[in-house]
Motif scaffolding. Structure first.
Motif, PDB file in Angstrom:
ATOM      1  N   ALA A   9      61.865  30.028 -68.791  1.00 13.11           N
ATOM      2  CA  ALA A   9      62.233  31.043 -68.185  1.00 13.11           C
ATOM      3  C   ALA A   9      60.823  31.633 -67.643  1.00 13.11           C
ATOM      4  O   ALA A   9      60.466  31.231 -68.013  1.00 13.11           O
ATOM      5  N   TYR A  10      61.802  32.498 -66.077  1.00 13.17           N
ATOM      6  CA  TYR A  10      60.066  32.596 -65.553  1.00 13.17           C
ATOM      7  C   TYR A  10      60.811  34.367 -64.747  1.00 13.17           C
ATOM      8  O   TYR A  10      62.490  34.403 -64.679  1.00 13.17           O
ATOM      9  N   ASP A  11      59.372  34.980 -64.469  1.00 11.60           N
ATOM     10  CA  ASP A  11      59.788  36.246 -63.537  1.00 11.60           C
ATOM     11  C   ASP A  11      59.229  35.436 -61.959  1.00 11.60           C
ATOM     12  O   ASP A  11      58.124  34.603 -62.157  1.00 11.60           O
ATOM     13  N   ASN A  14      56.419  35.947 -58.329  1.00  8.03           N
ATOM     14  CA  ASN A  14      55.090  36.367 -57.777  1.00  8.03           C
ATOM     15  C   ASN A  14      54.971  34.391 -57.368  1.00  8.03           C
ATOM     16  O   ASN A  14      53.179  34.238 -57.032  1.00  8.03           O
ATOM     17  N   HIS A  56      65.093  35.030 -60.561  1.00  9.42           N
ATOM     18  CA  HIS A  56      64.061  34.979 -61.966  1.00  9.42           C
ATOM     19  C   HIS A  56      65.310  33.829 -63.029  1.00  9.42           C
ATOM     20  O   HIS A  56      65.934  33.188 -62.209  1.00  9.42           O
ATOM     21  N   LEU A  58      66.233  32.658 -66.797  1.00  5.07           N
ATOM     22  CA  LEU A  58      65.526  32.848 -68.077  1.00  5.07           C
ATOM     23  C   LEU A  58      66.631  31.302 -69.329  1.00  5.07           C
ATOM     24  O   LEU A  58      65.701  31.514 -70.204  1.00  5.07           O
ATOM     25  N   ASP A  86      54.226  35.497 -67.192  1.00  2.74           N
ATOM     26  CA  ASP A  86      55.833  35.024 -66.412  1.00  2.74           C
ATOM     27  C   ASP A  86      56.084  34.184 -66.749  1.00  2.74           C
ATOM     28  O   ASP A  86      57.744  34.072 -65.768  1.00  2.74           O
ATOM     29  N   THR A 127      63.923  42.952 -60.110  1.00  2.00           N
ATOM     30  CA  THR A 127      64.850  42.680 -61.049  1.00  2.00           C
ATOM     31  C   THR A 127      66.254  43.508 -60.989  1.00  2.00           C
ATOM     32  O   THR A 127      67.138  42.457 -61.517  1.00  2.00           O
TER      33      THR A 127
END
Lengths: 259, 259
Positions: A9-11, A14, A56, A58, A86, A127
């Motif tokens: 999972a990541y944001d 960046n 993004h 999940l 993140d 998001t």
């Protein structure tokens, strides 16, 4: 030697997307570095979905081979101690040595999140995609229904797509409003470059009244990228999970549109 | 000369709180600079709540005086064109010259957002506080009930609080679980330095079983900061809105705990 499968999972805010590239830091690069440090080996992971910059996830999936004695299911914990906040590995497990995340039958589940109100919300800006004009989600769903099934999605992929086979199957495509938020849930056997974002951009045009729902059927038939809507911005998109026919699934906690 | 009231939403992640200070950029500073540029005057806004570093707001309030000919209700639009994406002025209006955001009777509504599951979620890490141990929200509510009403909250404020009057009134305090998320909704006539975060930290201890609910009553009575729980981290906190007795309210789209 054994093969380890990771659910990641990541944001994406960046990062310059998943795939290693010369001009910026990527998810794959961070995972390679941290796994190499953890195992003392030169690790090169193989990811299931090469998500774009700002997108993004999940439940993206990746594998790597190692001789490490770390128990397979403990890799998630061990690597999370080293990863930035993140990126989170939510699961790790051993898979057969010939298991490849891109060459297996699977269903990919994506979500496109829209904040539909006049003013942006600073807490949701990374998001969701903000659309200030009122959207008619019923019309968006009507248009979406034309895309479900097996079609040539040439009109709905980036012209730089490097494949001749643009036929894909969409299993489900649901447009769901919850107050000020509209989420497009889409599942399919695979998606072309930018395909989900172009579908989202096209459905947003329908929702605004720029296209009639039935025009989406025509757009599909023209097989011309220029006919469809713009590519919707990356921050609204997230890869929810990937379900392999072998039975493993990268995340069970998301909206199950197709089960 | 006229006085303009702004309602301000922001993602506090990248700011050293509201109040201008020498060591980092603040919300107040950004608003002062952008309003000064917009009006050609030297603007110094006065904020209602001086939120801490990393704390968010959906409806903080600020005023400034100007001789600008921009219509009061147009300031929001004009300033949003110049602000970074993480600060949004959601409303602007003229108020009487003696209207001061801190010297009026008001109800402040805060929310503390907890993600309660074993693994962190990278997409929620900046807007929730992650608690991996299971929390019992019913016990948290039982404890919360002891705090409702007018009390001396000396046990629940930062020892650096620069006031002798630590009596405040909490009108409502609701602990609401929605799946993996627990939100603490709190409203009161004013809050001491770190008070909401210390209440949140204490309720989290109750939820984990470290304190019994009735101990919160004792902690309140000791008037000793050291008796209460730790200050919960800033990213879980947001100032939802401020409702003035004059009838104006900084946001109507939040959970109304007290109406």
């Amino acid at each position: 030697m054994k093969r380890i499968k990771l659910t990641v999972a990541y944001d994406g805010t960046n990062y310059c997307g998943w795939q290693v590239q010369p001009n910026g830091i990527t998810i794959e690069e961070v995972l390679n570095k941290k796994l190499s440090k953890l195992t003392g080996e030169d690790i090169h992971i193989i990811g299931a979905s090469r998500t774009d910059s700002g997108v993004h996830a999940l439940g993206n999936v990746a594998v790597f081979d190692t001789t490490s004695t770390i128990p397979p299911e403990r890799f998630a914990y061990a690597i999370n101690q080293r990863l930035p906040e993140d990126i989170v590995v939510t699961q790790s497990e051993e898979v057969p040595m010939d298991w490849h995340p891109r060459y297996q039958d699977c269903i990919k589940y994506y979500e496109y999140h829209i904040l539909n109100r006049s003013l942006p919300d600073p807490l949701k800006r990374l998001t969701t995609s903000h659309v200030s004009f009122p959207l008619d989600e019923a019309k968006m769903q009507e248009a979406a229904n034309y895309l479900i099934g097996t079609h040539d999605f040439k009109s709905f992929c980036n012209i730089r797509t490097n494949t001749d086979d643009t036929v894909r199957t969409i299993y489900s495509l649901d447009v769901v409003r919850d107050g000020e938020e509209i989420t497009i849930y889409i599942s399919g056997n695979g998606f072309l470059y930018n395909m989900v974002r172009i579908i989202a951009g096209t459905l947003i045009r329908v929702g605004r009244g720029f296209y009639q729902p039935e025009q989406v059927k025509e757009i599909l038939e023209t097989k011309e990228r220029t006919e469809a809507g713009v590519t919707a911005p990356p921050q609204g998109l997230r890869l929810a999970k990937i379900k392999y026919s072998s039975g493993t699934c990268s995340d069970s906690k998301v909206h199950d549109v197709n089960e």
